[in-house]
Design an enzyme around this catalytic site. Structure first.
Site, PDB file in Angstrom:
ATOM      1  N   ARG A 170       0.829  -1.212   0.000  1.00  0.00           N
ATOM      2  CA  ARG A 170       0.000   0.000   0.000  1.00  0.00           C
ATOM      3  C   ARG A 170       0.857   1.252   0.000  1.00  0.00           C
ATOM      4  O   ARG A 170       0.427   2.297  -0.501  1.00  0.00           O
ATOM      5  CB  ARG A 170      -0.983  -0.022   1.172  1.00  0.00           C
ATOM      6  CG  ARG A 170      -2.084  -1.078   1.002  1.00  0.00           C
ATOM      7  CD  ARG A 170      -2.952  -1.164   2.225  1.00  0.00           C
ATOM      8  NE  ARG A 170      -2.208  -1.526   3.421  1.00  0.00           N
ATOM      9  CZ  ARG A 170      -1.835  -2.768   3.748  1.00  0.00           C
ATOM     10  NH1 ARG A 170      -2.153  -3.772   2.958  1.00  0.00           N
ATOM     11  NH2 ARG A 170      -1.153  -3.000   4.846  1.00  0.00           N
ATOM     12  N   GLU A 198       2.965  -5.950  13.414  1.00  0.00           N
ATOM     13  CA  GLU A 198       1.871  -6.109  14.373  1.00  0.00           C
ATOM     14  C   GLU A 198       1.335  -7.545  14.345  1.00  0.00           C
ATOM     15  O   GLU A 198       0.897  -8.068  15.355  1.00  0.00           O
ATOM     16  CB  GLU A 198       0.762  -5.108  14.040  1.00  0.00           C
ATOM     17  CG  GLU A 198      -0.254  -4.916  15.130  1.00  0.00           C
ATOM     18  CD  GLU A 198      -1.366  -3.965  14.700  1.00  0.00           C
ATOM     19  OE1 GLU A 198      -1.312  -3.437  13.571  1.00  0.00           O
ATOM     20  OE2 GLU A 198      -2.286  -3.790  15.503  1.00  0.00           O
TER      21      GLU A 198
HETATM   22  P1  AMP Z   1       4.383  -1.994  11.814  1.00  0.00           P
HETATM   23  O1  AMP Z   1       5.659  -2.568  11.314  1.00  0.00           O
HETATM   24  O2  AMP Z   1       3.844  -2.728  13.002  1.00  0.00           O
HETATM   25  O3  AMP Z   1       4.499  -0.497  12.060  1.00  0.00           O
HETATM   26  O4  AMP Z   1       3.304  -2.199  10.689  1.00  0.00           O
HETATM   27  C1  AMP Z   1       3.207  -1.310   9.614  1.00  0.00           C
HETATM   28  C2  AMP Z   1       2.977  -2.023   8.322  1.00  0.00           C
HETATM   29  O5  AMP Z   1       1.964  -3.006   8.446  1.00  0.00           O
HETATM   30  C3  AMP Z   1       2.539  -1.048   7.288  1.00  0.00           C
HETATM   31  O6  AMP Z   1       3.167  -1.372   6.047  1.00  0.00           O
HETATM   32  C4  AMP Z   1       1.034  -1.220   7.216  1.00  0.00           C
HETATM   33  O7  AMP Z   1       0.604  -1.228   5.886  1.00  0.00           O
HETATM   34  C5  AMP Z   1       0.761  -2.560   7.893  1.00  0.00           C
HETATM   35  N1  AMP Z   1      -0.197  -2.474   8.994  1.00  0.00           N
HETATM   36  C6  AMP Z   1       0.058  -2.772  10.296  1.00  0.00           C
HETATM   37  N2  AMP Z   1      -1.022  -2.659  11.057  1.00  0.00           N
HETATM   38  C7  AMP Z   1      -2.006  -2.262  10.241  1.00  0.00           C
HETATM   39  C8  AMP Z   1      -3.386  -1.949  10.438  1.00  0.00           C
HETATM   40  N3  AMP Z   1      -3.982  -2.041  11.642  1.00  0.00           N
HETATM   41  N4  AMP Z   1      -4.109  -1.559   9.348  1.00  0.00           N
HETATM   42  C9  AMP Z   1      -3.518  -1.462   8.131  1.00  0.00           C
HETATM   43  N5  AMP Z   1      -2.235  -1.757   7.889  1.00  0.00           N
HETATM   44  C10 AMP Z   1      -1.479  -2.144   8.920  1.00  0.00           C
END
Ligand code: AMP
Length: 171
Positions: free
Chosen positions: A58, A95
């Protein structure tokens, strides 16, 4: 325009307990999409940005038009095995699981100013991996711009010291 009102919450996707922030309604609305891209680029218009790095998948949809607005090149940071040329790899936690990002070794030159763009920052693991990849090839991090910050996951802490802009923050 209220961009937040166009973000769709999808409970329990891609797994139970995750509320997925679906930005496709924003992308599908020409006016909203344009406003989003302009807002992401705004803080960086006066800076000499050489490359905008987008995080698969995205992040690509936002980073490429931001790059054009800033007069910069676009560099994809991809999931393992997708890029055809010689890559460097960085593992990270996200996450909902673990993953890795790859970049072409020649995607960013030493000393280039790089803006990283993604849709959502959650734990910050992905963003930290992106910072790491770019710094490993000698790139300079001008900043990280995201549409949505999940503030309760404190992703900012993972990119301490990196200039950071989020358009919407959920606490
Ligand atoms: P993080 O590494 O935990 O900061 O996760 C960020 C990445 O995971 C980004 O590339 C987001 O597109 C995706 N992502 C994580 N959590 C979500 C969420 N709740 N909704 C949409 N995309 C998420």
């Amino acid at each position: 325009m209220n961009l937040a009102s166009l973000v769709r919450d999808i409970p329990d996707f891609p797994e139970p307990g995750i509320v997925f922030k679906d930005i496709t309604p924003v992308l599908a609305d020409h006016e909203a999409f344009g406003e989003l891209i302009a807002a992401l680029a705004d803080a960086y218009r006066q800076l000499p940005i050489d490359k905008v790095a987008g995080i698969e998948a995205r992040g690509f949809t936002l980073a490429a038009p931001v790059a054009l607005q800033l007069g910069a090149g676009f560099v994809p940071l991809r999931k393992p095995g997708k890029l055809p040329w010689t890559t460097i790899n960085q593992a990270y936690n996200l996450e909902y699981g673990t993953d890795a990002l790859e970049m072409h070794v020649d995607g960013i030159g030493a000393g280039e100013q790089v803006l990283i763009v993604d849709d959502v920052i959650a734990t910050g693991g992905t963003a930290a991996a992106a910072v790491n990849l770019i710094e490993r090839v000698g790139g300079k991090i001008a900043g990280l711009a995201v549409f949505i910050e999940l503030g309760f996951l404190n992703g900012r802490a993972a990119i301490d010291g990196v200039p950071f802009h989020a358009l919407i923050r959920y606490d």
